[in-house]
Design a protein around this motif. Structure first.
Motif, PDB file in Angstrom:
ATOM      1  N   GLU A   1     -59.166 -64.146 -51.829  1.00  0.00           N
ATOM      2  CA  GLU A   1     -59.885 -62.876 -51.889  1.00  0.00           C
ATOM      3  C   GLU A   1     -60.532 -62.546 -50.546  1.00  0.00           C
ATOM      4  O   GLU A   1     -60.617 -61.379 -50.154  1.00  0.00           O
TER       5      GLU A   1
ATOM      6  N   THR B   1     -75.999 -56.320 -63.811  1.00  0.00           N
ATOM      7  CA  THR B   1     -75.351 -57.618 -63.994  1.00  0.00           C
ATOM      8  C   THR B   1     -76.301 -58.733 -63.621  1.00  0.00           C
ATOM      9  O   THR B   1     -77.286 -58.510 -62.887  1.00  0.00           O
TER      10      THR B   1
ATOM     11  N   LEU C   1     -66.710 -63.714 -55.891  1.00  0.00           N
ATOM     12  CA  LEU C   1     -65.549 -63.421 -56.744  1.00  0.00           C
ATOM     13  C   LEU C   1     -65.893 -62.403 -57.831  1.00  0.00           C
ATOM     14  O   LEU C   1     -65.044 -61.590 -58.211  1.00  0.00           O
ATOM     15  N   GLN C   2     -67.131 -62.428 -58.323  1.00  0.00           N
ATOM     16  CA  GLN C   2     -67.517 -61.508 -59.384  1.00  0.00           C
ATOM     17  C   GLN C   2     -67.931 -60.144 -58.856  1.00  0.00           C
ATOM     18  O   GLN C   2     -67.886 -59.153 -59.588  1.00  0.00           O
TER      19      GLN C   2
ATOM     20  N   GLY D   1     -68.081 -56.638 -57.645  1.00  0.00           N
ATOM     21  CA  GLY D   1     -67.170 -55.498 -57.657  1.00  0.00           C
ATOM     22  C   GLY D   1     -66.167 -55.505 -58.775  1.00  0.00           C
ATOM     23  O   GLY D   1     -65.361 -54.571 -58.891  1.00  0.00           O
ATOM     24  N   ASN D   2     -66.171 -56.554 -59.607  1.00  0.00           N
ATOM     25  CA  ASN D   2     -65.190 -56.611 -60.689  1.00  0.00           C
ATOM     26  C   ASN D   2     -65.429 -55.549 -61.768  1.00  0.00           C
ATOM     27  O   ASN D   2     -64.571 -55.327 -62.620  1.00  0.00           O
ATOM     28  N   ASP D   3     -66.606 -54.929 -61.740  1.00  0.00           N
ATOM     29  CA  ASP D   3     -66.871 -53.861 -62.705  1.00  0.00           C
ATOM     30  C   ASP D   3     -66.082 -52.595 -62.380  1.00  0.00           C
ATOM     31  O   ASP D   3     -65.990 -51.695 -63.214  1.00  0.00           O
TER      32      ASP D   3
ATOM     33  N   ARG E   1     -62.688 -50.424 -61.633  1.00  0.00           N
ATOM     34  CA  ARG E   1     -61.411 -50.464 -62.342  1.00  0.00           C
ATOM     35  C   ARG E   1     -60.232 -50.827 -61.445  1.00  0.00           C
ATOM     36  O   ARG E   1     -59.400 -51.652 -61.800  1.00  0.00           O
TER      37      ARG E   1
ATOM     38  N   LEU F   1     -57.911 -52.153 -58.204  1.00  0.00           N
ATOM     39  CA  LEU F   1     -57.903 -53.277 -57.280  1.00  0.00           C
ATOM     40  C   LEU F   1     -58.385 -52.862 -55.898  1.00  0.00           C
ATOM     41  O   LEU F   1     -59.017 -53.649 -55.186  1.00  0.00           O
TER      42      LEU F   1
ATOM     43  N   GLN G   1     -62.121 -52.846 -55.992  1.00  0.00           N
ATOM     44  CA  GLN G   1     -62.619 -54.215 -56.026  1.00  0.00           C
ATOM     45  C   GLN G   1     -62.500 -54.878 -54.656  1.00  0.00           C
ATOM     46  O   GLN G   1     -63.395 -55.606 -54.230  1.00  0.00           O
TER      47      GLN G   1
ATOM     48  N   LYS H   1     -65.472 -56.378 -51.979  1.00  0.00           N
ATOM     49  CA  LYS H   1     -65.513 -57.685 -51.314  1.00  0.00           C
ATOM     50  C   LYS H   1     -65.945 -57.518 -49.853  1.00  0.00           C
ATOM     51  O   LYS H   1     -66.682 -58.342 -49.305  1.00  0.00           O
TER      52      LYS H   1
ATOM     53  N   TRP I   1     -69.611 -56.972 -49.868  1.00  0.00           N
ATOM     54  CA  TRP I   1     -70.307 -58.252 -50.053  1.00  0.00           C
ATOM     55  C   TRP I   1     -70.458 -58.993 -48.718  1.00  0.00           C
ATOM     56  O   TRP I   1     -71.544 -59.497 -48.400  1.00  0.00           O
TER      57      TRP I   1
END
Length: 215
Positions: free
Chosen positions: A104, A181, A192-193, A195-197, A199, A201, A204, A208, A211
């Motif tokens: 990632e 969250t 890893l978690q 931005g997973n909210d 939809r 890719l 997301q 990253k 982050w």
């Protein structure tokens, strides 16, 4: 002198006699390079075969008159060093299960120095006070408290996530993104978690990069 992936000094040990430049070992003749070796001792009959092998090996390398020598990083297609290619060299590319956090990481669109920082983060090699103490740079008697809160030791997870100052930064970021969250207490899990909210890719992947910028 090198040819391919090895030094000629190591490949032809019996023939090595002195340090010299390539230019001193030949001359240009109408744009073509001709080797002219000056041996400091008499060549033994059993070494003639080694010399022929040596010359055959050299003829695999084409020298071009007027071309300036330069370093080429063969691990990258463009020939220039990148942090990602260096990481791939150090890792066994044939591993069946690559470490997810690094897969990632290299997807991020951040500058190379930011990606390098992320690489150090996930290997736990950021120079926190706890790490410096482990390496003996900070002695046991010196203060290892967090530079922000002064409440606990400055470990990696504390510095980037658990410190009240850092926690506030991440909370403000989540509020800005409209995300509610719980914050993990491990940097790799947090990354890893993050931005997973979202939809898609693409979104997301963008998170990253966000982050890494915040870290």
């Amino acid at each position: 002198m090198w040819a391919g992936q090895e030094r000629l000094k190591d490949k032809f040990t019996r023939l090595f006699q002195q340090q010299a430049t390539v230019f001193a070992m030949g001359f240009w003749d109408n744009g073509s390079w001709t080797w002219s070796f000056q041996w400091r001792r008499t060549i033994l009959p059993r070494e003639e075969e080694i010399i022929q092998e040596f010359l055959s090996f050299l003829h695999q390398v084409t020298l071009v008159e007027g071309r300036i020598d330069k370093w080429i990083w063969k691990a990258a297609e463009e020939g220039s060093y990148t942090v990602k290619s260096a990481f791939e060299v150090m890792q066994d590319l044939e591993l069946e299960e690559p470490i997810p956090v690094f897969l990632e990481l290299w997807k991020g669109a951040a500058p190379s120095n930011v990606l390098a920082f992320g690489w150090r983060v996930f290997w736990g090699r950021v120079q926190t006070k706890v790490n410096l103490q482990r390496r003996g740079i900070i002695t046991n008697g010196e203060n290892t408290s967090c530079a922000f809160c002064q409440e606990t030791e400055e470990s990696l997870n504390h510095l980037l996530l658990l410190c009240p100052f850092s926690h506030q930064v991440w909370s403000l970021c989540h509020r800005w993104l409209g995300v509610l969250t719980a914050l993990p207490d491990c940097v790799s899990v947090h990354f890893l978690q993050f931005g997973n909210d979202f939809r898609t890719l693409k979104q997301q992947g963008l998170m990253k990069t966000v982050w890494l910028a915040i870290a």
